[in-house]
Design a protein around this motif. Structure first.
Motif, PDB file in Angstrom:
ATOM      1  N   THR A  46      -6.545  -1.154  12.623  1.00  0.00           N
ATOM      2  CA  THR A  46      -5.286  -1.891  12.502  1.00  0.00           C
ATOM      3  C   THR A  46      -4.848  -2.442  13.851  1.00  0.00           C
ATOM      4  O   THR A  46      -4.484  -3.618  13.963  1.00  0.00           O
ATOM      5  CB  THR A  46      -4.185  -0.978  11.925  1.00  0.00           C
ATOM      6  OG1 THR A  46      -4.581  -0.560  10.613  1.00  0.00           O
ATOM      7  CG2 THR A  46      -2.848  -1.678  11.861  1.00  0.00           C
ATOM      8  N   ALA A  82       3.971   1.043  10.874  1.00  0.00           N
ATOM      9  CA  ALA A  82       3.032   1.380   9.805  1.00  0.00           C
ATOM     10  C   ALA A  82       2.778   2.887   9.762  1.00  0.00           C
ATOM     11  O   ALA A  82       2.649   3.475   8.686  1.00  0.00           O
ATOM     12  CB  ALA A  82       1.721   0.620   9.991  1.00  0.00           C
ATOM     13  N   SER A 105       3.560   5.771   6.793  1.00  0.00           N
ATOM     14  CA  SER A 105       2.274   6.193   6.228  1.00  0.00           C
ATOM     15  C   SER A 105       2.500   7.158   5.067  1.00  0.00           C
ATOM     16  O   SER A 105       3.595   7.684   4.883  1.00  0.00           O
ATOM     17  CB  SER A 105       1.420   6.850   7.311  1.00  0.00           C
ATOM     18  OG  SER A 105       2.030   8.040   7.772  1.00  0.00           O
ATOM     19  N   VAL A 108      -2.272   4.376   7.079  1.00  0.00           N
ATOM     20  CA  VAL A 108      -1.016   3.804   7.555  1.00  0.00           C
ATOM     21  C   VAL A 108      -0.577   2.777   6.512  1.00  0.00           C
ATOM     22  O   VAL A 108      -1.386   2.290   5.726  1.00  0.00           O
ATOM     23  CB  VAL A 108      -1.175   3.153   8.952  1.00  0.00           C
ATOM     24  CG1 VAL A 108      -1.578   4.194   9.975  1.00  0.00           C
ATOM     25  CG2 VAL A 108      -2.165   2.009   8.935  1.00  0.00           C
ATOM     26  N   ASP A 109       0.701   2.465   6.493  1.00  0.00           N
ATOM     27  CA  ASP A 109       1.221   1.523   5.497  1.00  0.00           C
ATOM     28  C   ASP A 109       1.321   0.129   6.102  1.00  0.00           C
ATOM     29  O   ASP A 109       2.301  -0.217   6.751  1.00  0.00           O
ATOM     30  CB  ASP A 109       2.584   1.994   4.990  1.00  0.00           C
ATOM     31  CG  ASP A 109       3.108   1.143   3.851  1.00  0.00           C
ATOM     32  OD1 ASP A 109       2.446   0.151   3.481  1.00  0.00           O
ATOM     33  OD2 ASP A 109       4.181   1.472   3.327  1.00  0.00           O
ATOM     34  N   HIS A 110       0.294  -0.678   5.874  1.00  0.00           N
ATOM     35  CA  HIS A 110       0.268  -2.043   6.410  1.00  0.00           C
ATOM     36  C   HIS A 110       1.330  -2.938   5.781  1.00  0.00           C
ATOM     37  O   HIS A 110       1.646  -3.988   6.318  1.00  0.00           O
ATOM     38  CB  HIS A 110      -1.106  -2.676   6.162  1.00  0.00           C
ATOM     39  CG  HIS A 110      -2.213  -1.966   6.855  1.00  0.00           C
ATOM     40  ND1 HIS A 110      -3.058  -1.111   6.186  1.00  0.00           N
ATOM     41  CD2 HIS A 110      -2.605  -1.952   8.143  1.00  0.00           C
ATOM     42  CE1 HIS A 110      -3.935  -0.618   7.040  1.00  0.00           C
ATOM     43  NE2 HIS A 110      -3.683  -1.106   8.231  1.00  0.00           N
ATOM     44  N   TYR A 119       4.554  -2.050   4.951  1.00  0.00           N
ATOM     45  CA  TYR A 119       5.887  -1.452   5.049  1.00  0.00           C
ATOM     46  C   TYR A 119       6.995  -2.500   5.010  1.00  0.00           C
ATOM     47  O   TYR A 119       8.071  -2.254   4.493  1.00  0.00           O
ATOM     48  CB  TYR A 119       6.018  -0.617   6.328  1.00  0.00           C
ATOM     49  CG  TYR A 119       6.005  -1.445   7.585  1.00  0.00           C
ATOM     50  CD1 TYR A 119       7.172  -1.997   8.088  1.00  0.00           C
ATOM     51  CD2 TYR A 119       4.812  -1.701   8.256  1.00  0.00           C
ATOM     52  CE1 TYR A 119       7.154  -2.789   9.226  1.00  0.00           C
ATOM     53  CE2 TYR A 119       4.788  -2.480   9.390  1.00  0.00           C
ATOM     54  CZ  TYR A 119       5.960  -3.023   9.866  1.00  0.00           C
ATOM     55  OH  TYR A 119       5.936  -3.802  10.988  1.00  0.00           O
TER      56      TYR A 119
END
Length: 77
Positions: A22, A51, A55, A65-67, A69
């Motif tokens: 990322t 991110a 997560s 991870v939360d890409h 968000y």
């Protein structure tokens, strides 16, 4: 050669899957858009920090991870 340090608070999470990819992809994207390396690193670290803060766990082991968000609650599948 000038060396620059980029610091950020550590995020307390085990969900770190994909952090390296990322970060490198975000830096490369900003550079491809014509931004300076310093700007690219700062913005990419900011994106990765957010991110990581968002997560989530999936199955066993470190989650991703939360890409996404910034689109709202993407943790609800």
């Amino acid at each position: 050669m000038k060396v620059k340090s980029f610091k950020e608070l550590r995020i307390d999470t085990i969900n770190t899957h994909g952090t390296g990819c990322t970060l490198s992809a975000a830096i490369a994207t900003f550079i491809a858009k014509g931004e300076s390396i310093e700007f690219a690193i700062r913005k990419s670290k900011d994106f990765l920090t957010k991110a990581l803060k968002n997560s989530y766990s999936v199955g066993n082991g470190p989650g991703p991870v939360d890409h996404f968000y910034h689109f709202g609650d993407s943790n609800e599948f």
